[in-house]
Design a protein around this motif. Structure first.
Motif, PDB file in Angstrom:
ATOM      1  N   ASN A 265      30.365  38.076  62.275  1.00  0.00           N
ATOM      2  CA  ASN A 265      30.332  39.791  62.731  1.00  0.00           C
ATOM      3  C   ASN A 265      31.510  39.995  63.357  1.00  0.00           C
ATOM      4  O   ASN A 265      31.689  40.932  64.642  1.00  0.00           O
ATOM      5  CB  ASN A 265      29.293  40.063  63.379  1.00  0.00           C
ATOM      6  CG  ASN A 265      28.793  39.792  64.892  1.00  0.00           C
ATOM      7  OD1 ASN A 265      29.796  38.440  65.033  1.00  0.00           O
ATOM      8  ND2 ASN A 265      28.837  40.305  65.270  1.00  0.00           N
ATOM      9  N   ILE A 266      32.361  39.489  62.936  1.00  0.00           N
ATOM     10  CA  ILE A 266      33.666  39.513  62.920  1.00  0.00           C
ATOM     11  C   ILE A 266      35.113  40.670  62.546  1.00  0.00           C
ATOM     12  O   ILE A 266      35.174  40.013  61.153  1.00  0.00           O
ATOM     13  CB  ILE A 266      34.551  38.342  63.772  1.00  0.00           C
ATOM     14  CG1 ILE A 266      34.071  38.078  65.020  1.00  0.00           C
ATOM     15  CG2 ILE A 266      35.929  38.705  64.847  1.00  0.00           C
ATOM     16  CD1 ILE A 266      34.626  36.966  66.055  1.00  0.00           C
ATOM     17  N   LEU A 267      35.909  41.206  62.099  1.00  0.00           N
ATOM     18  CA  LEU A 267      36.708  41.668  61.281  1.00  0.00           C
ATOM     19  C   LEU A 267      38.047  40.882  61.028  1.00  0.00           C
ATOM     20  O   LEU A 267      38.155  40.500  59.518  1.00  0.00           O
ATOM     21  CB  LEU A 267      37.663  43.190  62.110  1.00  0.00           C
ATOM     22  CG  LEU A 267      38.167  43.938  61.294  1.00  0.00           C
ATOM     23  CD1 LEU A 267      37.419  44.850  60.083  1.00  0.00           C
ATOM     24  CD2 LEU A 267      38.726  45.844  61.515  1.00  0.00           C
ATOM     25  N   TYR A 268      38.098  40.201  61.537  1.00  0.00           N
ATOM     26  CA  TYR A 268      38.980  38.920  61.075  1.00  0.00           C
ATOM     27  C   TYR A 268      38.295  38.140  59.867  1.00  0.00           C
ATOM     28  O   TYR A 268      39.458  37.967  59.411  1.00  0.00           O
ATOM     29  CB  TYR A 268      40.146  38.108  62.195  1.00  0.00           C
ATOM     30  CG  TYR A 268      39.354  37.367  62.400  1.00  0.00           C
ATOM     31  CD1 TYR A 268      39.313  35.863  62.617  1.00  0.00           C
ATOM     32  CD2 TYR A 268      39.079  36.831  63.932  1.00  0.00           C
ATOM     33  CE1 TYR A 268      38.381  34.998  62.628  1.00  0.00           C
ATOM     34  CE2 TYR A 268      38.173  36.455  64.626  1.00  0.00           C
ATOM     35  CZ  TYR A 268      38.274  34.844  63.464  1.00  0.00           C
ATOM     36  OH  TYR A 268      37.018  33.001  64.622  1.00  0.00           O
ATOM     37  N   VAL A 269      36.794  38.490  59.871  1.00  0.00           N
ATOM     38  CA  VAL A 269      36.215  37.338  59.137  1.00  0.00           C
ATOM     39  C   VAL A 269      36.478  38.038  58.021  1.00  0.00           C
ATOM     40  O   VAL A 269      36.329  37.659  56.996  1.00  0.00           O
ATOM     41  CB  VAL A 269      35.067  36.470  59.759  1.00  0.00           C
ATOM     42  CG1 VAL A 269      34.557  36.339  58.549  1.00  0.00           C
ATOM     43  CG2 VAL A 269      35.195  35.993  61.046  1.00  0.00           C
ATOM     44  N   ALA A 270      36.187  39.208  57.857  1.00  0.00           N
ATOM     45  CA  ALA A 270      36.849  40.250  56.499  1.00  0.00           C
ATOM     46  C   ALA A 270      37.658  39.680  56.353  1.00  0.00           C
ATOM     47  O   ALA A 270      37.617  40.025  54.552  1.00  0.00           O
ATOM     48  CB  ALA A 270      36.183  41.262  56.766  1.00  0.00           C
ATOM     49  N   TYR A 271      39.022  39.852  56.853  1.00  0.00           N
ATOM     50  CA  TYR A 271      40.441  39.558  55.755  1.00  0.00           C
ATOM     51  C   TYR A 271      40.179  38.301  55.083  1.00  0.00           C
ATOM     52  O   TYR A 271      40.813  38.360  54.316  1.00  0.00           O
ATOM     53  CB  TYR A 271      41.064  39.586  57.392  1.00  0.00           C
ATOM     54  CG  TYR A 271      41.492  41.483  57.811  1.00  0.00           C
ATOM     55  CD1 TYR A 271      42.640  42.078  56.747  1.00  0.00           C
ATOM     56  CD2 TYR A 271      41.281  42.577  58.939  1.00  0.00           C
ATOM     57  CE1 TYR A 271      42.710  43.338  56.417  1.00  0.00           C
ATOM     58  CE2 TYR A 271      41.861  43.347  58.505  1.00  0.00           C
ATOM     59  CZ  TYR A 271      42.529  44.236  57.980  1.00  0.00           C
ATOM     60  OH  TYR A 271      43.355  45.196  57.985  1.00  0.00           O
ATOM     61  N   ALA A 272      39.570  37.703  56.347  1.00  0.00           N
ATOM     62  CA  ALA A 272      39.883  35.903  55.657  1.00  0.00           C
ATOM     63  C   ALA A 272      38.926  35.829  55.139  1.00  0.00           C
ATOM     64  O   ALA A 272      39.807  35.122  53.247  1.00  0.00           O
ATOM     65  CB  ALA A 272      39.589  34.792  56.637  1.00  0.00           C
TER      66      ALA A 272
END
Length: 447
Positions: A265-272
C-alpha cells in the motif's frame, strides 16, 4: 578467444565465491570487465533486451516485470540481487552466456544504475528502456538531474522503444528531441494527491520547452503529478497506460480499466506495477498472462516486509540515502498507518559507491512529518546518528522522543524495554542487513 576466456573466467570466479559463501554478484565482473571493457559489445543478445533505470523505483519495477514474464513462461535473465552497476551487470551477463558469447534467454532484463547505462549499452543498444523518474539523487556523484538525464539519453538510439513516466516533466521532455518510439505511463489523481507543493524544493518546476514556470493540477509527490505550461503546449496528457482509482487501503487499482492487485500500500508500487504491465504488453505478453501474474499468482513485495519482535510487528522500509523523495514516500507510509509507532532511522555509510559523506541531503527530507503524536519513539542508529538527531531537532521533534543507540548490539533490548507500538525501520541497505542479523540472533536467544 578473449571473449571465451573472459566468459569462462567469470564463471570460475563466481563458482569460487559460491563455494566460500561470498557475495559474487560484483567481484567476478570486476575482474573480467577490467580485462576488456568492450566485452559486452561482443555478446549476442536475445530478441528482447529491457533496461529499467531512474532515480528510484527501478528495483521494484524490474522485480514485477520479471515476475510477469516468468509466469508467462519466458526464460528471463535479470539481476535479482539488485546490484545494478556495470561490473555486476558484466557478472550476470557473462554467467548466462555460452562459450560462443550467446546469452541463453528469451529476455535480458536489467535494472541499471542511471549513470552506468551508457557503459552497459555502448555499441549494442537495448530494445526497450523503462524510465521511472529523475530526481535529486546522490548529488555528490550525479550532479544535477539534467546531467543524469543526458547520461541516460546517450545510451539509446532510434531503435530503442522508451517507456517513460509521463507524470515527470523531466522525462516527458524526451518527446521534444527523441525521434524513436515513445510510450507513456502514469497515475491519475488519488485521494492523497495535493494541489499545493509540500516539498521545499521541486526538481523540475519549469517548462523544458519554453522555460516558463509549470502549473500543476495536482502533485503526487515532489514534482511528480499533472502539469501544464501556460505559455506553450507542453503538458501531461492522458498516458498510454494509466493507473486509475488507486485504493491503497484495499490494495487495488485499475490499469486502462482493468482491475489490478497491489503488492503493497505505497504509491510507488502502483507506478512500478503500471510500468511492468505496460512493458510486458508492449513486447507481446498475453493480457491474460499479465493479469494472472498480478492478480492470482501474486508476488511478495520486495521491500516493506513484515516480521515480529515479541509479538510486535516490525515493517522494514528501505529508504535510499541521498534521495529525498525515497525518504518522503516512507515517511508518508508511516504517518498514514494507524496506531502507536516506533521509528528506526540511520545508516553507517552514505553510499556503497564512494567514501565521501555529504549529508546536505538530510535537510531536503521532510522529517517534519515525524512530528506526529502517534509516534512514541524515534531510534537513531549508525555512524551518523547525531547528524540524524540534529536534523530531527530542527524538524521540531523533542529530545525526549529520541533514543540514540551507541552499540547496535543493544538495539533489540532497547526496542523491547523503551518503546511501544508497531516498529518501522526506515534505513538504507547496509543497516537492513544488520537489523536482520540482530533479529535472527534475538530469536536464537543471543540478545
Amino acid at each position: 578467444m578473449l571473449r571465451a576466456f573472459q566468459i569462462e573466467l567469470n564463471k570460475l570466479i563466481s563458482l569460487i565465491c559460491k563455494i566460500f559463501k561470498k557475495n559474487g554478484s560484483v567481484f567476478p565482473g570486476s575482474i573480467t570487465y577490467n580485462i576488456n571493457q568492450k566485452i559486452l559489445e561482443k555478446i549476442k543478445y536475445p530478441k528482447y533486451v529491457i533496461a529499467v533505470t531512474g532515480s528510484s523505483g527501478k528495483g521494484s519495477t524490474t522485480s514485477i516485470i520479471a515476475h510477469i514474464l516468468k509466469n508467462a513462461g519466458y526464460h528471463v535473465v535479470f539481476n535479482e540481487s539488485g546490484s545494478n552497476g556495470i561490473r555486476a551487470i558484466t557478472t550476470l551477463i557473462l554467467n548466462n552466456c555460452n562459450i560462443f558469447g550467446k546469452l541463453k534467454a528469451d529476455v535480458l532484463l536489467l535494472e541499471v544504475d542511471e549513470k552506468h547505462l551508457h557503459l552497459a549499452f555502448g555499441k549494442n543498444k537495448m530494445t526497450h528502456l523503462v524510465l521511472t523518474n529523475i530526481t535529486r539523487d546522490q548529488s555528490a556523484r550525479n550532479g544535477s538531474p539534467d546531467l543524469v538525464y543526458e547520461s541516460i539519453m546517450s545510451a539509446v538510439d532510434e531503435n530503442t522503444t522508451i517507456l517513460l513516466n509521463a507524470d515527470d516533466p523531466g522525462l516527458l521532455k524526451t518527446k521534444l528531441t527523441f525521434n524513436g518510439k515513445i510510450v507513456t505511463y502514469g497515475i491519475s489523481k488519488t485521494k492523497d494527491s495535493y494541489t499545493t507543493p509540500k516539498n521545499k524544493n521541486i526538481d523540475n518546476a519549469y517548462c523544458p520547452n519554453c522555460q516558463k514556470k509549470l502549473i500543476y493540477n495536482y502533485y503526487h509527490y515532489g514534482h511528480i503529478g499533472s502539469y501544464y505550461c501556460r505559455n506553450c503546449d507542453f503538458k501531461r496528457k492522458t498516458p498510454d497506460y494509466e493507473g486509475t482509482k488507486v485504493d491503497l487501503d484495499n490494495l487495488t487499482f485499475k490499469i486502462n480499466n482493468q482491475s489490478i492487485h497491489l503488492s503493497k500500500n505505497i504509491l510507488y508500487v502502483a507506478y512500478a506495477t503500471t510500468a511492468a504491465y505496460a512493458i510486458c504488453d508492449l513486447i507481446g505478453v498475453k493480457n491474460e498472462n499479465i493479469l494472472n501474474a498480478l492478480n492470482k499468482n501474486k508476488m511478495i513485495a520486495k521491500r516493506g516486509k513484515e516480521y515480529k519482535i515479541d509479538q510486535r510487528k516490525i515493517t522494514m522500509l528501505e529508504s535510499k540515502n541521498e534521495n529525498p523523495l525515497s525518504y518522503y514516500q516512507s515517511l508518508k507510509f508511516i504517518t498514514n498507518e494507524l496506531g502507536t509507532k516506533t521509528v528506526i532511522l540511520g545508516f553507517d555509510n552514505v553510499s556503497r559507491r564512494y567514501k565521501y559523506n555529504d549529508l546536505s541531503w538530510l535537510w531536503d527530507v521532510e522529517f517534519e512529518l515525524l512530528n506526529d503524536e502517534t509516534i512514541d519513539r524515534i531510534i537513531c542508529i549508525g555512524r551518523f546518528k547525531y547528524d540524524v538527531a540534529t536534523r530531527l531537532n530542527y524538524a521540531g521533534i523533542k529530545n525526549e522522543k529520541l533514543i540514540l543507540v551507541d552499540d547496535i548490539n543493544d538495539l533489540m533490548k532497547i526496542i523491547k524495554e523503551k518503546t511501544s507500538g508497531h516498529i518501522y525501520t526506515m534505513v538504507c541497505f547496509d543497516m537492513t542487513a544488520i537489523i536482520h542479523k540482530l533479529m535472527e540472533g534475538d530469536e536464537n536467544g543471543d540478545n
